[in-house]
Enzyme design. Structure first.
Site, PDB file in Angstrom:
ATOM      1  N   GLU A   1       0.653  -1.211   0.095  1.00  0.00           N
ATOM      2  CA  GLU A   1      -0.039  -0.154  -0.013  1.00  0.00           C
ATOM      3  C   GLU A   1       1.189   1.332  -0.028  1.00  0.00           C
ATOM      4  O   GLU A   1       1.018   1.940  -1.046  1.00  0.00           O
ATOM      5  CB  GLU A   1      -1.105   0.154   1.069  1.00  0.00           C
TER       6      GLU A   1
ATOM      7  N   GLU B   1      -2.098  -0.161  13.416  1.00  0.00           N
ATOM      8  CA  GLU B   1      -3.382   0.222  12.502  1.00  0.00           C
ATOM      9  C   GLU B   1      -4.417  -0.136  13.225  1.00  0.00           C
ATOM     10  O   GLU B   1      -5.489   0.869  13.253  1.00  0.00           O
ATOM     11  CB  GLU B   1      -3.221  -0.484  11.130  1.00  0.00           C
TER      12      GLU B   1
END
Length: 893
Positions: A491, A773
């Protein structure tokens, strides 16, 4: 605290000559080559208070290559030495400046020593200054990624030893330069990631010492990088900006007699050649494959036989889009030493498989001693953040970005490190190593963009210290050319929501002005292209995110980031530069409001508004399912953007805009109150996030009774949760500030110091060395969150450090540029001492406090930079204003 006695004050004392303690230009750290500003502002700080009649003697020696130097002087009032306007004729391309400042009396007698000499140099300002061409492979390359990468070389003749030489360097792709066999500079991943359709940054290097009279050689490694490499998730996107890579190299030299010479990369003089190099393929996320059997010793030195190399081909790129950077490059910093090295198996031919724990998760690369290998034997390096419960490396969370490097030997011992990949990891599995692997065989370097550290915090709770360190490490790991979300999986995008939430923390910890200023240019370019602020910038159309829509919080970065940079620096120029970006975002969303001012229009996007993304109650596979109504979150963030754009318009002198946005602000706040907050202070979404946003954004400031009641409701929710966090991305940065604003410090500390999942310290107790996260990226049994999106290095939830700085350390800005700041430590949470400091534009501000041995007093030491005022605001004690100096205070509690 209870008022027992008037605080005892030891007046601040400052002694010695009036010296200049730092001297910089614009927002560049120290000396700077290739600056982007023709009339750069200058900054300096004073060792102590300046006499009223003092002046500053500013002395420049400036010179354009090929001409004689000239000296210029001027006297300035010794006011604040922050962003002092340029006093001379604007710089021209290539012009170098050596500058000093000195405090003098009204009669021009020295009051202190001359500052250090600051050296800065103009970049190439004009389009016609960019004479070189981009050049690269001249053969047909595969259309997809995983391409064998080229080398480019040339030889040049210099009539004499240069006295000055500059290499202006950029690339479509990535580039690393060598001159006469030695690497140029210490930078990595040059030129960095920008919106290449609009701009590419060119870096300036002093290569005077690299060159000699006679024949010299220049060589260039080229990589796919962000330009044509595979970017992003859901399979990624290759060749987004183009499918041909090339180097732009412009060498300009000056001799002792004043004459000059230049060499430009080109495809027409037949002196620039290219061939395939030893990097078989390289992907930023997947890793790099290197075959030493393709090495050509001496290829970047004079006299190398390149008769079988091919002529280069030109790759067209508009020279008007080449820019001098506002920021600093990516570079290797400190080493991470292995904490453990364990042999866990063997390859088929008996070579070892080793597991190495570097103890710190971050963006880093291993330089490995490849010894004892036969030609054709390979060593594989796999990089992961965490281990599975059975002790094997956890690769599932990396998805496509497997972070796997492969080195194939030519039979000669060598040290090797990948050039054009970057890895986020703590553990490395090294397969096929010959012999015993030791710490002496590894040199693991931490990488991030160059930034000056400006903020520190320590306290008596070791878990909180680790939490703060984790926030710092996650920031460093993700400030690699652009502000990414994570440094490890497939990502690594510049998600606008993450930096919107983390910007205040980032600006306290590091000087990121130039870094974020450059990124904001790309936000604006993508806003113009796509009609809104995309989910991430630079934007690549990927999967469900392929068509940008206006999303709250993520889009609000268009206002929050410039505003945060302004509050940190006091520089209104960043507001002016970003005004179109901020204004157009606010104007766009205004169209989506209902008549009552609420943003409840659903975007044309499968996920809708993201709301309180990653609310811990949401299922692992659907992080959008938060408890707080999405329209509440969207309206709250938009109201804050309206508040900020009103102030921005006022600061910039746009009276008509200011009046219009003030009316819009009032309309949106009224709609928020009417739709989401009842008269008794309860909210339609009875969540920590809802109350936190309403309070922290000031939406209840005009309703003091309801604000008190809302604060009580928030505190009650915290107590009912047992001190567990119940917020996702949107609410987390604001829940502790909201509790503090409404007098609930005990609940704030209860939330902060909880070690039960979900909580900040749960991550710490599970061994985290960076911010996760998800609150439960790792479960208590050490199994990994089953969601397809799990990272152990995201900085967003580390935004709690902002509250820690302001309320554990007790230091936060009140006025732009820290001209006035608040000192208000909150004693609680079982803490007995704390210390924080921040390098403001005026110098170092600091607060240290310690409980007395009997627990009835607190000793506070405050450092106030020259030119600023500290407002000491201790509950139940009289507010005090402190001027420059070091102050010792004692409070009874």
């Amino acid at each position: 605290m209870t008022a027992a006695t008037v605080p005892q004050i030891v007046p601040g004392t400052l002694t010695g000559d009036l010296d200049i303690t730092s001297f910089t230009v614009e927002h560049y750290p120290g000396d700077a080559l290739g600056i982007a500003v023709r009339a750069p502002r200058m900054n300096w700080t004073y060792s102590h208070t300046v006499p009223e009649d003092a002046q500053i003697l500013l002395t420049l020696t400036r010179r354009v290559p090929g001409s004689k130097p000239r000296e210029e002087k001027t006297y300035l009032p010794a006011d604040d030495g922050v962003l002092v306007p340029w006093q001379f004729e604007p710089l021209v391309s290539r012009e170098e400046v050596f500058a000093t400042v000195q405090a003098v009396s009204a009669s021009h007698k020295p009051l202190g020593a001359v500052s250090r000499t600051l050296h800065f140099e103009a970049g190439l300002f004009e389009e016609f200054d960019h004479v070189a061409d981009f050049v690269g492979p001249s053969w047909a390359e595969p259309e997809s990624d995983h391409r064998h990468l080229p080398l480019v070389r040339t030889e040049i003749e210099l009539k004499d030893q240069p006295v000055r030489a500059r290499l202006y360097l950029t690339a479509l792709g990535l580039v690393e330069a060598e001159i006469n066999g030695a690497k140029v500079g210490n930078d990595a991943l040059i030129p960095g990631w920008t919106n290449y359709e609009q701009r590419v940054e060119m870096w300036t290097y002093d290569v005077t010492e690299n060159l000699s009279a006679g024949t010299n050689a220049m060589g260039f490694w080229l990589g796919d990088g962000w330009y044509r490499g595979r970017l992003g998730f859901d399979g990624g996107y290759a060749n987004y900006y183009g499918d041909r890579i090339g180097v732009f190299a412009q060498l300009e030299v000056e001799y002792a007699d004043g004459s000059t010479d230049a060499v430009y990369s080109n495809s027409w003089d037949r002196r620039w050649k290219t061939t395939l190099g030893p990097i078989v393929c390289s992907d930023l996320c997947e890793g790099e494959r290197y075959d030493a059997r393709f090495e050509m010793p001496g290829w970047s030195k004079p006299g190398f036989d390149d008769s079988d190399w091919k002529p280069v081909a030109e790759v067209f790129y508009d020279p008007a889009r080449i820019e001098n950077p506002d920021t600093s490059p990516v570079r290797a910093h400190e080493r991470n030493q292995p904490a453990s090295i364990e042999r866990i198996g063997s390859t088929d031919d008996g070579r070892g498989i080793w597991l190495v724990d570097f103890e710190q998760n971050c963006s880093q690369r291993i330089r490995l001693n490849m010894r004892g290998l036969e030609a054709g034997q390979s060593v594989t390096l796999r990089h992961v953040e965490v281990l599975e419960p059975d002790g094997t490396i956890a690769t599932r969370t990396l998805r496509r970005g497997q972070q796997c490097d492969i080195y194939t030997s030519n039979g000669t011992d060598a040290w090797w490190e990948p050039r054009f990949a970057m890895h986020g990891f703590r553990y490395a599995q090294i397969e096929g190593y010959a012999g015993e692997l030791t710490a002496e065989d590894m040199d693991c370097r931490v990488y991030h963009s160059v930034m000056d550290r400006t903020g520190e915090l320590t306290c008596s709770n070791s878990l909180l210290n680790r939490l703060h360190a984790n926030a710092v490490w996650s920031m460093r790991s993700n400030f690699v050319s652009i502000p990414t979300d994570c440094p490890q999986r497939d990502e690594r995008m510049g998600w606008t929501g993450d930096i919107c939430l983390f910007a205040p923390t980032a600006t306290y910890l590091y000087d990121v002005h130039g870094f974020l200023k450059g990124w904001l240019k790309d936000v604006r370019a993508d806003q113009v292209k796509w009609g809104t602020v995309p989910f991430y910038v630079p934007f690549i159309p990927l999967g469900v995110w392929a068509h940008p829509q206006s999303i709250s919080t993520w889009g609000d970065s268009a206002v929050e980031v410039p505003w945060t940079l302004y509050m940190e620096s006091g520089d209104p120029q960043v507001l002016a530069d970003s005004y179109d970006l901020s204004r157009d975002w606010v104007n766009e969303v205004e169209q989506y409001l209902s008549p009552d001012g609420v943003w409840d229009r659903k975007p044309d996007f499968p996920l809708g508004q993201l709301g309180d993304w990653l609310d811990p109650t949401a299922p692992p596979e659907d992080p959008t399912q938060a408890m707080t109504a999405k329209e509440l979150v969207a309206t709250a963030f938009y109201a804050r953007s309206c508040i900020q754009i009103t102030r921005i318009a006022e600061i910039l002198g746009y009276a008509d805009d200011a009046a219009r946005y003030a009316a819009l602000r009032d309309h949106v706040i009224a709609g928020f109150l009417d739709r989401f907050i009842r008269l008794d202070g309860t909210m339609t979404s009875d969540t920590q996030c809802a109350y936190a946003l309403a309070i922290a954004f000031g939406l209840l400031d005009g309703e003091p009774v309801r604000k008190v009641k809302a604060g009580n409701c928030l505190a009650c929710l915290v107590r009912e949760s047992g001190g567990k966090v119940s917020t996702g991305f949107a609410g987390t940065p604001f829940v502790l500030p909201a509790l503090t604003q409404t007098g609930h410090d005990d609940e704030a500390y209860q939330l902060l110091t909880s070690t039960e999942c979900p909580s900040w310290l749960y991550q710490v107790t599970m061994g985290a060395t960076t911010t996760w996260e998800r609150w439960d990226s790792m479960r208590p049994d050490r199994s990994l969150n089953p969601g397809g999106m799990t990272s152990f290095n995201h900085y967003a939830l580390g935004s709690v450090a902002e509250w820690m700085h302001a309320h554990i350390g007790g230091l936060e800005t009140i006025e732009p540029g820290w001209k006035k700041f608040r000192v208000a430590p909150i004693v609680g949470g079982g803490l007995t001492e704390a210390s924080t400091s921040h390098i403001t534009p005026f110098g170092r501000a600091a607060v240290t406090w310690q409980m007395g041995t009997d627990g009835s007093t607190v000793d506070v030491t405050v450092t106030v930079p020259v030119g600023t005022t500290a407002v000491v605001d201790i509950p139940d004690h009289e507010v005090q204003n402190l001027t420059a100096g070091t102050h010792h205070l004692q409070f009874h509690i």
